[in-house]
Design a protein around this motif. Structure first.
Motif, mmCIF file in Angstrom:
data_model
loop_
_atom_site.group_PDB
_atom_site.id
_atom_site.type_symbol
_atom_site.label_atom_id
_atom_site.label_comp_id
_atom_site.label_asym_id
_atom_site.label_seq_id
_atom_site.Cartn_x
_atom_site.Cartn_y
_atom_site.Cartn_z
ATOM 1 N N GLY A 91 2.757 53.612 -81.227
ATOM 2 C CA GLY A 91 2.116 54.564 -82.143
ATOM 3 C C GLY A 91 2.596 54.383 -83.573
ATOM 4 O O GLY A 91 1.804 54.465 -84.524
ATOM 5 N N LEU A 92 3.875 54.122 -83.736
ATOM 6 C CA LEU A 92 4.413 53.879 -85.085
ATOM 7 C C LEU A 92 3.837 52.601 -85.682
ATOM 8 O O LEU A 92 3.461 52.566 -86.858
ATOM 9 N N PHE A 93 3.752 51.551 -84.875
ATOM 10 C CA PHE A 93 3.161 50.298 -85.365
ATOM 11 C C PHE A 93 1.695 50.517 -85.750
ATOM 12 O O PHE A 93 1.242 50.075 -86.803
ATOM 13 N N ALA A 94 0.954 51.206 -84.874
ATOM 14 C CA ALA A 94 -0.460 51.464 -85.156
ATOM 15 C C ALA A 94 -0.607 52.310 -86.418
ATOM 16 O O ALA A 94 -1.513 52.078 -87.229
ATOM 17 N N ALA A 95 0.295 53.268 -86.620
ATOM 18 C CA ALA A 95 0.230 54.131 -87.804
ATOM 19 C C ALA A 95 0.404 53.322 -89.090
ATOM 20 O O ALA A 95 -0.232 53.619 -90.112
ATOM 21 N N ILE A 96 1.246 52.302 -89.053
ATOM 22 C CA ILE A 96 1.423 51.444 -90.227
ATOM 23 C C ILE A 96 0.102 50.755 -90.567
ATOM 24 O O ILE A 96 -0.306 50.692 -91.731
ATOM 25 N N PHE A 97 -0.601 50.266 -89.552
ATOM 26 C CA PHE A 97 -1.881 49.592 -89.797
ATOM 27 C C PHE A 97 -2.969 50.572 -90.217
ATOM 28 O O PHE A 97 -3.826 50.232 -91.030
ATOM 29 N N VAL A 98 -2.938 51.793 -89.697
ATOM 30 C CA VAL A 98 -3.897 52.808 -90.137
ATOM 31 C C VAL A 98 -3.655 53.135 -91.611
ATOM 32 O O VAL A 98 -4.606 53.222 -92.408
ATOM 33 N N ALA A 99 -2.389 53.307 -91.993
ATOM 34 C CA ALA A 99 -2.073 53.576 -93.403
ATOM 35 C C ALA A 99 -2.541 52.422 -94.286
ATOM 36 O O ALA A 99 -3.100 52.638 -95.371
ATOM 37 N N SER A 100 -2.337 51.202 -93.825
ATOM 38 C CA SER A 100 -2.801 50.032 -94.559
ATOM 39 C C SER A 100 -4.320 50.071 -94.709
ATOM 40 O O SER A 100 -4.859 49.837 -95.795
ATOM 41 N N GLY A 101 -5.019 50.374 -93.623
ATOM 42 C CA GLY A 101 -6.478 50.459 -93.662
ATOM 43 C C GLY A 101 -6.970 51.521 -94.629
ATOM 44 O O GLY A 101 -7.956 51.317 -95.353
ATOM 45 N N LEU A 102 -6.281 52.658 -94.660
ATOM 46 C CA LEU A 102 -6.668 53.729 -95.592
ATOM 47 C C LEU A 102 -6.480 53.285 -97.045
ATOM 48 O O LEU A 102 -7.317 53.591 -97.909
ATOM 49 N N LEU A 103 -5.402 52.582 -97.314
ATOM 50 C CA LEU A 103 -5.166 52.095 -98.678
ATOM 51 C C LEU A 103 -6.206 51.048 -99.073
ATOM 52 O O LEU A 103 -6.713 51.055 -100.202
ATOM 53 N N PHE A 104 -6.530 50.162 -98.158
ATOM 54 C CA PHE A 104 -7.586 49.179 -98.444
ATOM 55 C C PHE A 104 -8.927 49.874 -98.675
ATOM 56 O O PHE A 104 -9.689 49.484 -99.555
ATOM 57 N N ARG A 105 -9.209 50.900 -97.896
ATOM 58 C CA ARG A 105 -10.467 51.633 -98.080
ATOM 59 C C ARG A 105 -10.510 52.276 -99.472
ATOM 60 O O ARG A 105 -11.528 52.221 -100.159
ATOM 61 N N ARG A 106 -9.392 52.873 -99.878
ATOM 62 C CA ARG A 106 -9.353 53.485 -101.216
ATOM 63 C C ARG A 106 -9.535 52.433 -102.299
ATOM 64 O O ARG A 106 -10.255 52.643 -103.276
ATOM 65 N N ALA A 107 -8.921 51.285 -102.117
ATOM 66 C CA ALA A 107 -9.085 50.198 -103.100
ATOM 67 C C ALA A 107 -10.533 49.725 -103.149
ATOM 68 O O ALA A 107 -11.084 49.488 -104.231
ATOM 69 N N ALA A 108 -11.172 49.604 -101.985
ATOM 70 C CA ALA A 108 -12.555 49.148 -101.925
ATOM 71 C C ALA A 108 -13.479 50.126 -102.647
ATOM 72 O O ALA A 108 -14.375 49.732 -103.398
ATOM 73 N N ARG A 109 -13.249 51.420 -102.438
ATOM 74 C CA ARG A 109 -14.083 52.433 -103.105
ATOM 75 C C ARG A 109 -13.876 52.404 -104.613
ATOM 76 O O ARG A 109 -14.836 52.550 -105.372
ATOM 77 N N ALA A 110 -12.647 52.225 -105.039
ATOM 78 C CA ALA A 110 -12.372 52.190 -106.483
ATOM 79 C C ALA A 110 -13.003 50.954 -107.121
ATOM 80 O O ALA A 110 -13.527 51.011 -108.235
ATOM 81 N N LEU A 111 -12.931 49.824 -106.423
ATOM 82 C CA LEU A 111 -13.504 48.586 -106.963
ATOM 83 C C LEU A 111 -15.033 48.631 -106.972
ATOM 84 O O LEU A 111 -15.670 48.028 -107.832
ATOM 85 N N ALA A 112 -15.626 49.361 -106.009
ATOM 86 C CA ALA A 112 -17.087 49.451 -105.942
ATOM 87 C C ALA A 112 -17.648 50.477 -106.933
ATOM 88 O O ALA A 112 -18.789 50.359 -107.365
ATOM 89 N N GLY A 113 -16.841 51.475 -107.250
ATOM 90 C CA GLY A 113 -17.338 52.585 -108.083
ATOM 91 C C GLY A 113 -17.014 52.409 -109.491
ATOM 92 O O GLY A 113 -17.600 52.460 -110.474
#
Length: 188
Positions: free
Chosen positions: A166-188
């Protein structure tokens, strides 16, 4: 001019912290060996650890130049940290059972998904987000598949394996959330 000097100084500081941490990761087992016989690394173990840490450190260096966005770089660093943690723990003690349990190969397969996903995404933030979420899910699936088989350490409570994964998966979820925020900022 002053701003570029300030940015350069900040980059040097972060690189010093990053590579200093890498050195500390190599020194920690040596120090532990002085206090417990259970920690028994040979020269080959230190060389292998140095190679793994250098590869992952190089990946973080690559990420630092891949995007000007802090959320992208942090997401990439978390993905690298998560992969390093899964590999390190899996090789050292095993995530499910001992390090010799073949069921642990499922966790390496989950990391393979991250590599394939990042390649398909060509390191673009939106695709990286999907790849990191997929990797988190693949780690959870790997745990359930591995636990469905026989264990070579029946006295280890499955709760520990669940929390660790669960801790390992949480690290990847946090990474995914940060990438999603970056993608939205770059698109907008």
């Amino acid at each position: 001019m002053a701003n570029s000097i300030s940015g350069s100084t900040r980059n040097i500081r972060w690189r010093t912290i990053g590579w200093g941490t890498a050195v500390a990761l190599l020194i920690a087992p040596f120090i532990a060996m002085q206090f417990t016989p259970e920690m028994n690394w040979g020269p080959g173990d230190f060389v292998f650890a140095a190679i793994i840490i250098a590869i992952f450190g190089g990946m973080v260096e690559l990420a630092a130049g891949a995007s000007p966005r802090l959320d992208y770089r942090t997401g990439f660093a978390l993905a690298v940290l998560g992969a390093l943690a899964v590999i390190w723990v899996n090789l050292a003690v095993g995530i499910v059972g001992s390090e010799d349990n073949p069921a642990n190969n499922w966790f390496f397969a989950a990391l393979g998904l991250a590599i394939v996903g990042a390649t398909v995404a060509r390191l673009r933030a939106g695709g990286m987000s999907v790849a990191m979420f997929g990797t988190a899910a693949a780690l959870v699936v790997a745990l359930f598949v591995a636990q469905a088989g026989a264990t070579d350490e029946p006295w280890v409570p499955p709760g520990r394996e669940i929390i660790g994964t669960g801790l390992f998966a949480a690290i990847f979820v946090a990474s995914g959330l940060l990438f999603r925020r970056a993608a939205r900022a770059l698109a907008g």
